[in-house]
Design an enzyme around this catalytic site. Structure first.
Site, PDB file in Angstrom:
ATOM      1  N   HIS A   1       0.836  -1.208   0.000  1.00 24.46           N
ATOM      2  CA  HIS A   1       0.000   0.000   0.000  1.00 24.46           C
ATOM      3  C   HIS A   1       0.876   1.267   0.000  1.00 24.46           C
ATOM      4  CE1 HIS A   1      -3.438   2.532   0.903  1.00 24.46           C
ATOM      5  NE2 HIS A   1      -4.229   1.494   0.936  1.00 24.46           N
TER       6      HIS A   1
ATOM      7  N   ASP B   1     -10.330   6.113  -6.303  1.00 20.06           N
ATOM      8  CA  ASP B   1     -10.111   4.821  -5.652  1.00 20.06           C
ATOM      9  C   ASP B   1     -10.384   3.755  -6.700  1.00 20.06           C
ATOM     10  OD1 ASP B   1     -11.235   3.348  -2.479  1.00 20.06           O
ATOM     11  OD2 ASP B   1      -9.730   2.732  -3.953  1.00 20.06           O
TER      12      ASP B   1
ATOM     13  N   GLU C   1      -0.558   1.130  -5.628  1.00 23.88           N
ATOM     14  CA  GLU C   1      -0.482  -0.068  -4.801  1.00 23.88           C
ATOM     15  C   GLU C   1      -0.501  -1.361  -5.637  1.00 23.88           C
ATOM     16  OE1 GLU C   1      -3.925   0.301  -2.296  1.00 23.88           O
ATOM     17  OE2 GLU C   1      -3.782   2.480  -2.368  1.00 23.88           O
TER      18      GLU C   1
HETATM   19  O1  TA6 Z   1      -6.191   1.044  -1.267  1.00 23.36           O
HETATM   20  C1  TA6 Z   1      -7.268   1.931  -1.288  1.00 23.36           C
HETATM   21  C2  TA6 Z   1      -8.156   1.643  -0.090  1.00 23.36           C
HETATM   22  O2  TA6 Z   1      -8.700   0.354  -0.174  1.00 23.36           O
HETATM   23  C3  TA6 Z   1      -9.232   2.716  -0.010  1.00 23.36           C
HETATM   24  O3  TA6 Z   1     -10.510   2.198  -0.301  1.00 23.36           O
HETATM   25  C4  TA6 Z   1      -9.129   3.222   1.427  1.00 23.36           C
HETATM   26  O4  TA6 Z   1      -9.956   2.452   2.279  1.00 23.36           O
HETATM   27  C5  TA6 Z   1      -7.641   3.008   1.685  1.00 23.36           C
HETATM   28  O5  TA6 Z   1      -7.391   1.724   1.127  1.00 23.36           O
HETATM   29  C6  TA6 Z   1      -7.209   3.138   3.122  1.00 23.36           C
HETATM   30  O6  TA6 Z   1      -7.725   2.073   3.876  1.00 23.36           O
HETATM   31  P1  TA6 Z   1      -7.447   2.092   5.467  1.00 23.36           P
HETATM   32  O7  TA6 Z   1      -8.051   0.814   5.991  1.00 23.36           O
HETATM   33  O8  TA6 Z   1      -5.952   2.156   5.652  1.00 23.36           O
HETATM   34  O9  TA6 Z   1      -8.105   3.356   5.983  1.00 23.36           O
END
Ligand code: TA6
Length: 293
Positions: A162, A211, A268
């Site tokens: 991420h 997103d 990511e």
């Molecule tokens: O990778 C994108 C995502 O899935 C978004 O939908 C958002 O939820 C982000 O990850 C952050 O997620 P988190 O659980 O770290 O707040």
């Protein structure tokens, strides 16, 4: 190549000044400083929210959180008791070893097995190893997933790095994603979120709340902005997510500093559409190499 083990973190430094810092918590890289061929002075390459929790109380808002065994809200029956993005980013990993340490690079290996807090919500046999390699202009992360089961059943999972890339969000472009199928998670209906679209742009920007989950992405892409860029090369990670919450979603996040969304884009690499799997006794390795352009 100096390697420092501090209480809850590891610091790697390169003779020419590059550095990386990892928390044992979540095996989260919270800093990567590197220069480029053109501008050798190492600078920070990852975003870390000024309001990020670094005490292990919740996943880090920034750096490179490790997502395993599920991406997003769990959809696999074996993951039903897990939090969003699984447990890897929320568990304290063990420092295992220095894998390489020479004039060109240093690699460290962290491991994670079925701790009591994991087995309380996930009852599969597994072993994770995470190898982080720092070179002068590159940072590599390899996630090794071993199915340690003695019975023949496959281990099914998703995995993703991420990456919070530090960049002026209003300038960045990610390419090449043109003609790649993607799913827009900002759609307000489930039908909309499940409706496959095809990317028409030669370069993807994040001017608006973004997103997007691209399926079957190239194994190499570039994130560029005026005066900088990162190249990402991957293996075994067929998908890539592009995320920036902008104020619309970012202002609702307790650990997102005000305006933080202006300073990063998440690019990511992962295997997140469907599940990959590894047979008993075998190991799957998902890899990314981040290079300063
Ligand atoms: O990778 C994108 C995502 O899935 C978004 O939908 C958002 O939820 C982000 O990850 C952050 O997620 P988190 O659980 O770290 O707040």
């Amino acid at each position: 190549m100096p390697f420092q083990r501090l209480d809850n973190r590891i610091v790697l430094t390169h003779p020419k000044g590059a550095s990386a810092e990892l928390l044992l918590f979540g095996a989260t890289i919270i800093s990567w400083k590197a220069g480029s061929q053109a501008n050798p002075e190492p600078t920070e390459r990852l975003f870390l929210s000024l309001k990020a929790f670094l005490d292990g109380s919740k996943p880090v808002r920034g750096g490179i959180p490790v997502v395993f065994p599920c991406f997003g809200p769990p959809t696999h029956p074996e993951h039903s008791r897990l939090a969003q993005h699984g447990f890897a980013r929320s568990e304290t990993w063990e420092f295992d070893s220095v894998v390489t340490d020479n004039a060109d690079s240093v690699s460290v290996r962290l491991t994670l097995g079925p701790t009591p807090s994991i087995t309380a919500k996930y009852n599969r046999s597994f072993h994770l190893a995470y190898v982080v390699t720092l070179e002068e202009h590159r940072l590599s992360t390899d996630l090794h997933v071993t199915n340690t089961s003695t019975s023949p059943d496959n281990l099914e999972f998703q995995a993703l790095f991420h990456n919070y890339i530090l960049a002026p969000a209003d300038q960045i472009l990610v390419r090449p994603l043109q003609n790649i199928m993607y799913y827009d998670k900002t759609e307000t209906t489930e039908e909309g979120r499940n409706n496959a679209k095809v990317e028409s742009r030669s370069g993807v920007d994040v001017h608006k709340y973004t997103d997007s989950v691209y399926e079957g992405a190239p194994q190499e892409y570039e994130v560029t902005w005026s005066g900088g860029g990162l190249r990402i090369r991957t293996s075994e990670l067929k998908d890539v997510v592009i995320w920036n919450p902008q104020k619309k979603a970012g202002s609702k996040m307790a650990d997102m500093e005000d305006g933080g969304w202006e300073r990063f884009v998440c690019v990511e690499p992962g295997y997140v559409r469907g599940f990959t799997n590894v047979g008993a006794g075998n190991t799957w390795v998902g890899r990314q190499v981040l290079s300063v352009m």
